[in-house]
Design a protein around this motif. Structure first.
Motif, PDB file in Angstrom:
ATOM      1  N   ILE A  60       0.857  -1.194   0.000  1.00  0.00           N
ATOM      2  CA  ILE A  60       0.000   0.000   0.000  1.00  0.00           C
ATOM      3  C   ILE A  60       0.894   1.247   0.000  1.00  0.00           C
ATOM      4  N   SER A  61       0.705   2.078  -1.019  1.00  0.00           N
ATOM      5  CA  SER A  61       1.520   3.290  -1.097  1.00  0.00           C
ATOM      6  C   SER A  61       0.802   4.486  -0.481  1.00  0.00           C
ATOM      7  N   LYS A  62      -0.516   4.470  -0.490  1.00  0.00           N
ATOM      8  CA  LYS A  62      -1.241   5.650  -0.016  1.00  0.00           C
ATOM      9  C   LYS A  62      -2.672   5.257   0.294  1.00  0.00           C
ATOM     10  N   ILE A  63      -3.237   5.874   1.356  1.00  0.00           N
ATOM     11  CA  ILE A  63      -4.661   5.706   1.651  1.00  0.00           C
ATOM     12  C   ILE A  63      -5.297   7.092   1.593  1.00  0.00           C
ATOM     13  N   ASN A  64      -6.222   7.271   0.694  1.00  0.00           N
ATOM     14  CA  ASN A  64      -6.832   8.576   0.431  1.00  0.00           C
ATOM     15  C   ASN A  64      -7.891   8.864   1.509  1.00  0.00           C
ATOM     16  N   SER A  65      -7.604   9.850   2.355  1.00  0.00           N
ATOM     17  CA  SER A  65      -8.503  10.139   3.478  1.00  0.00           C
ATOM     18  C   SER A  65      -9.839  10.732   3.008  1.00  0.00           C
ATOM     19  N   ASP A  66      -9.876  11.205   1.760  1.00  0.00           N
ATOM     20  CA  ASP A  66     -11.148  11.715   1.240  1.00  0.00           C
ATOM     21  C   ASP A  66     -12.099  10.588   0.838  1.00  0.00           C
TER      22      ASP A  66
END
Ligand code: SF4
Length: 519
Positions: A322-328
């Motif tokens: 996982i490179s990024k989790i989009n908080s939006d």
């Protein structure tokens, strides 16, 4: 049966006759074997360099017995009553007996007729099977290893005992592929490289375990029909599919039980909610971005380096993917399943209030689908195919006009088998064939120190066609004579029912009609 097929076996098969045909007597009782280019001078009671020929009372003899295969069930042909022929050997039914090239001997220096040219009546068709052992300098072994684990970079050298014996070739679906042997390693390197290559091929073809190491990669123990052992770990499962395929297969079963699934794969990692399978199920986006290059929606290449970790990557901690989790987009409580392509590695996580994945016990419905991935994996095996070119000089043992044999094989009129096992014929020129070594009898392969591999090969065709091809019709021997002469000392094995019977009509007969006439 034609007149030429009535040659008696005793003329041709007695030790005395064979010693005249094969080998030459020298002073001191020595016999010079001419069954291969090495031309061993063999003392009385001793064997030649390959241990395949020996000097027995001044006669050159093939040490290993000829292998006959006995079909135990109805073959579809007429069953020939023993009483109608001068049958005095073992109780083998000529209509159900196949003479293999194993132990038959060779035709070297090539112009000699094959050791056995066998005439038999099958299903009303007079057939001829030309039986010999080929000496193959142009040969190799193709190895398919059912594993996702990274064995080594494509084209990397494969070594046995430190010598290069082959290379890594293009991976296939769920399998790593090796190409072992070949004329360059047999003849184009050092003497040691040639000998180690020959030994490696021989062991692989004999179904022995062989340890191979790959430059820039890992060690693998390969054994035909057995699970590979990669860096000391036995592989159990062949993957259900790539990461994208696993998403497609199981998407509906995951739906409602998880909010995101990531199937980690060295080649194509799948992400459920981005994948078309998730879209069709109206799954909301989860906002979890994986590493690597996005190919198409929900399908990612190069999420990690290849290795021995999850899905053939070097990943041992799946959360690294996982490179990024989009908080939006993501939300606390979001349920994530990460699994390998075999289901052997799997982790269930729930996003906490900070949107950090936290491992949690896997719910039963999710575990059921992970288990089903495993259930859908086939056992991981090594497959070993022997590949050789039979379009060279051994054809002279079949016919005086070799191109006619090549054309007949290409046209499907002449069936090629290796120890009774079906041989896959490559299209195009020559007689380039492949056979599964596990479909052949034990002890099918030998070697000569040139170095080269010795393997059985049989050509089966209608007898009229054999005459037309310029075959050695004067050397044809009836199956009855073969059995009465050879059978008492032969090794008799049961025909493998999963191998097609070479005499079945339409299988090899050049579509000979019911009366045995070629069209
Ligand atoms: S290596 Fe074997 S086949 Fe070749 S000449 Fe010597 S004994 Fe004969």
């Amino acid at each position: 049966m034609s007149e030429t097929q009535k040659t008696t076996a005793s003329d041709r098969l007695s030790a005395e006759a064979r010693s005249k045909q094969f080998g030459a007597a020298e002073d001191g009782g020595i016999i010079r074997c001419d069954a291969c280019p090495v031309l061993c001078r063999i003392k009385p009671g001793r064997a030649g360099a390959c241990d395949r020929y020996a000097n027995e009372d001044g006669h050159l003899v093939r040490v290993d017995p000829v292998v006959l295969l006995n079909h135990t069930i109805e073959t579809g042909g007429d069953v020939v009553a023993f009483a109608e022929e001068a049958w005095e050997g073992k109780p083998l039914d000529p209509a159900r007996t196949f003479v293999t090239g194993i132990g038959a001997g060779t035709t070297y220096p090539d112009y000699k007729p094959a050791p056995f040219i066998v005439a038999a009546d099958h299903d009303g068709v007079d057939t001829v099977t030309v039986v010999t052992e080929g000496i193959f300098s142009y040969c190799g072994v193709k190895v398919k290893i059912d594993t996702d684990r990274h064995l080594g970079p494509e084209t990397a050298p494969v070594r046995a005992n430190g010598e290069q014996v082959g290379h890594v070739t293009t991976a296939e679906y769920g399998s790593q592929m090796l190409s072992i042997g070949g004329v360059r390693h047999l003849t184009g390197g050092s003497k040691k490289e040639g000998n180690v290559t020959c030994r490696t091929m021989l062991d692989l073809c004999a179904g022995e375990p062989v340890t191979l190491s790959i430059d820039g990669g890992n060690e693998v123990v390969v054994q035909a029909g057995k699970a590979p052992i990669v860096d000391g770990k036995r592989e159990e499962r062949m993957r259900v599919g790539c990461g994208s395929a696993a998403i497609g297969i199981f998407a509906q079963q995951w739906h409602g039980h998880v909010d995101e699934v990531i199937v980690v794969d060295d080649h194509i990692t799948g992400v459920l909610t981005e994948h078309q399978a998730g879209k069709v199920l109206d799954m909301p986006a989860a906002g979890i971005r994986v590493r690597g290059r996005r190919s198409t929606p929900g399908r990612y290449f190069q999420v990690a380096e290849p290795g021995l970790g999850w899905g053939g990557t070097d990943i041992t901690d799946p959360l690294e993917v996982i490179s990024k989790i989009n908080s939006d987009v993501a939300w606390p409580g979001l349920r994530i399943l990460m699994t390998s392509t075999t289901g052997e590695d799997a982790i269930y996580c729930v996003l906490d209030d900070d949107l950090v994945p936290v491992p949690a016990p896997m719910p039963d419905p999710v575990r059921t689908v992970v288990d089903r991935i495993g259930e859908n994996c086939e056992p991981s095996l090594c497959s070993v195919l022997f590949m050789a070119g039979a379009g060279g000089s051994l054809r002279a043992g079949v016919t005086e006009n070799p191109i006619l044999l090549t054309r007949s094989v290409a046209a499907g009129e002449t069936r090629v088998t290796m120890g009774g096992a079906p041989a896959y014929l490559w299209p195009g020129g020559g007689i380039t064939i492949m056979a599964d070594v596990t479909a052949m009898p034990q002890g099918s392969f030998g070697y000569v120190p040139t170095p080269a591999i010795v393997a059985p090969i049989e050509f089966t065709l209608p007898s009229r066609l054999y005459d037309r091809l310029g075959g050695h019709s004067g050397d044809v021997v009836s199956i009855y004579d073969i059995l009465s002469t050879v059978a008492p000392e032969a090794r008799v094995e049961t025909w493998r029912d999963d191998n097609p019977w070479p005499f079945n009509s339409g299988a090899s007969s050049g579509d000979a009609g019911p009366d045995g006439q070629e069209p």
